[in-house]
Design an enzyme around this catalytic site. Sequence first.
Site, PDB file in Angstrom:
ATOM      1  N   CYS A  88       0.821  -1.144  -0.146  1.00 16.29           N
ATOM      2  CA  CYS A  88      -0.013   0.082   0.021  1.00 16.29           C
ATOM      3  C   CYS A  88       0.870   1.274  -0.056  1.00 16.29           C
ATOM      4  O   CYS A  88       0.982   1.906   0.856  1.00 16.29           O
ATOM      5  CB  CYS A  88      -1.042  -0.034   1.551  1.00 16.29           C
ATOM      6  SG  CYS A  88      -1.941  -1.780   1.212  1.00 16.29           S
TER       7      CYS A  88
ATOM      8  N   TYR B 174      21.581  -7.124  -3.576  1.00 15.07           N
ATOM      9  CA  TYR B 174      20.613  -6.236  -2.876  1.00 15.07           C
ATOM     10  C   TYR B 174      19.398  -6.460  -3.050  1.00 15.07           C
ATOM     11  O   TYR B 174      18.561  -5.342  -3.161  1.00 15.07           O
ATOM     12  CB  TYR B 174      21.373  -4.713  -3.184  1.00 15.07           C
ATOM     13  CG  TYR B 174      22.638  -4.723  -3.033  1.00 15.07           C
ATOM     14  CD1 TYR B 174      23.350  -4.673  -1.514  1.00 15.07           C
ATOM     15  CD2 TYR B 174      23.673  -4.543  -4.001  1.00 15.07           C
ATOM     16  CE1 TYR B 174      24.531  -4.515  -1.271  1.00 15.07           C
ATOM     17  CE2 TYR B 174      25.038  -4.290  -3.641  1.00 15.07           C
ATOM     18  CZ  TYR B 174      25.518  -4.278  -2.392  1.00 15.07           C
ATOM     19  OH  TYR B 174      26.801  -4.234  -2.247  1.00 15.07           O
TER      20      TYR B 174
HETATM   21  N1  LLP Z   1      33.027  -2.895   0.503  1.00 14.59           N
HETATM   22  C1  LLP Z   1      32.080  -1.791   1.152  1.00 14.59           C
HETATM   23  C2  LLP Z   1      32.825  -1.214   2.407  1.00 14.59           C
HETATM   24  C3  LLP Z   1      30.755  -1.522   0.900  1.00 14.59           C
HETATM   25  O1  LLP Z   1      30.367  -0.489   1.621  1.00 14.59           O
HETATM   26  C4  LLP Z   1      30.195  -2.026  -0.219  1.00 14.59           C
HETATM   27  C5  LLP Z   1      28.892  -1.737  -0.577  1.00 14.59           C
HETATM   28  C6  LLP Z   1      30.892  -3.090  -0.815  1.00 14.59           C
HETATM   29  C7  LLP Z   1      32.164  -3.287  -0.529  1.00 14.59           C
HETATM   30  C8  LLP Z   1      30.327  -3.934  -2.019  1.00 14.59           C
HETATM   31  O2  LLP Z   1      30.235  -2.884  -3.097  1.00 14.59           O
HETATM   32  P1  LLP Z   1      29.471  -3.681  -4.405  1.00 14.59           P
HETATM   33  O3  LLP Z   1      30.843  -4.446  -5.018  1.00 14.59           O
HETATM   34  O4  LLP Z   1      28.254  -4.629  -3.975  1.00 14.59           O
HETATM   35  O5  LLP Z   1      29.243  -2.574  -5.203  1.00 14.59           O
HETATM   36  N2  LLP Z   1      21.838  -1.381  -1.784  1.00 14.59           N
HETATM   37  C9  LLP Z   1      22.681  -0.542  -2.808  1.00 14.59           C
HETATM   38  C10 LLP Z   1      24.148  -0.694  -2.739  1.00 14.59           C
HETATM   39  C11 LLP Z   1      24.748  -0.348  -1.602  1.00 14.59           C
HETATM   40  C12 LLP Z   1      26.331  -0.688  -1.567  1.00 14.59           C
HETATM   41  C13 LLP Z   1      26.943  -0.550  -0.082  1.00 14.59           C
HETATM   42  N3  LLP Z   1      28.163  -0.800   0.175  1.00 14.59           N
HETATM   43  C14 LLP Z   1      22.022  -0.993  -4.237  1.00 14.59           C
HETATM   44  O6  LLP Z   1      21.196  -1.750  -4.102  1.00 14.59           O
HETATM   45  O7  LLP Z   1      22.563  -0.405  -5.446  1.00 14.59           O
END
Ligand code: LLP
Length: 422
Positions: A351, A379
Amino acid sequence: MTQLPGHPHIHRVDGELHVEQLPVAQLAREHGTPLFVYSKASMLAALAAYRRGLQGRRSRICYAMKANSSLGVLQVFAQADCGFDIVSGGELARVLAVGARPQDVIFSGVGKTRAEMAQALEAGIGCFNVESEAELEVLDEVAARAGRVAPVSIRVNPNVDPKTHPYISTGLKGNKFGIAHERTLAAYRRAAALPHLRVVGIDCHIGSQITDSGPYLDAMDRMLDLVAAIEAAGIRLQHIDFGGGLGIDYRGDQPPAADALWAELLRKLDARGFGDRELLLEPGRSLVGNAGVCVTEVLYLKPGEQKNFCIVDAAMNDLPRPAMYEAFHGIEPVAQRGGAATTYDVVGPVCESGDWLGRDRALPVQQGDLLAVLSTGAYCMSMASNYNTRPRAAEVLVDGDRAHLIRERERPEDLMRGERLL
Ligand code: LLP
């Protein structure tokens, strides 16, 4: 067989969507919808690209498990000899539950509590990525009380623009993450002086869904300047951690392949004389994002004057990225059918007007059809909620012709567990 763009190991056979060798429609019949379906081979292929890029180097890939922390997924990476990047005591409990080696676990995050620090010291993790001067002091105290020495690395905020969505950019001055570039040397001097800390590395993570190598190269330059300055001050760094952040193809995005990106980064590292260092990486999304789809059933079609709505049984509680970041996820019929397509907003039952999964999508659908929301391995389940008292979806991990149910669908009684009447 036609390959789904950007999704290795997900394809159509005679128009029917398959994850590896299994038809998605059959899995949905067995386990109900909404249902996340992941390909193990796709996760391993994504990991292999990093390993190719880092071949011959001392390196450790620490899967950023916040992207998808389901135990079955963690098991895939633990068995493939990955380390893990964690950001909470809860995530630590999960990696220990799948038998990961604690020394291959690194702990990131701006707000570690004393209890979480103590828990991680007790487990014997490999490194704390410390994000503020105040955290250094608290970690030293907690380690003293536990009679231990905490291995630390300082997360630097290199002030580099990753050119991504503002909510997922983390390496700019205005972000809460890391210690400012200018203050890093002083922070290392302090860390080296604290008796219950042992400096082991340096770290940065500039953001997520990065689709260009430029920001990585800039961040590397800034990091290496710091490494030189810190070592000139007599503090030796064993490893350099470049974080995660590499993007995936959601909608024709063209991020560099992990091996190509690392070939480029290693050239710079070598040219600057740091090629012998142990490298740590924290990839999340790029290992799991395009390994998964979310299958959902069309409940109702609702034509309107301004908009037609396709109401499905998955919602923002299962797939929060469109509502949170206006993110795009491909949406496709599970079975290709002929007939004319109509343009719909694909929405869930929650909703809220923000509960949409895709806008203005041309789909040839009928009530009762199954749709697949693409690129939902990262995510999505890890950010899912129980809003509207909606049980979280089930998850299946496909390995060749075998399907493993890695998470049962929640039941309403699971959602009420721990609650008390007056
Ligand atoms: N290392 C650290 C310290 C991080 O904060 C993150 C992600 C990663 C590694 C991994 O990053 P990746 O390779 O997944 O880009 N919820 C959001 C993404 C948030 C990412 C937070 N930190 C989305 O759905 O796009």
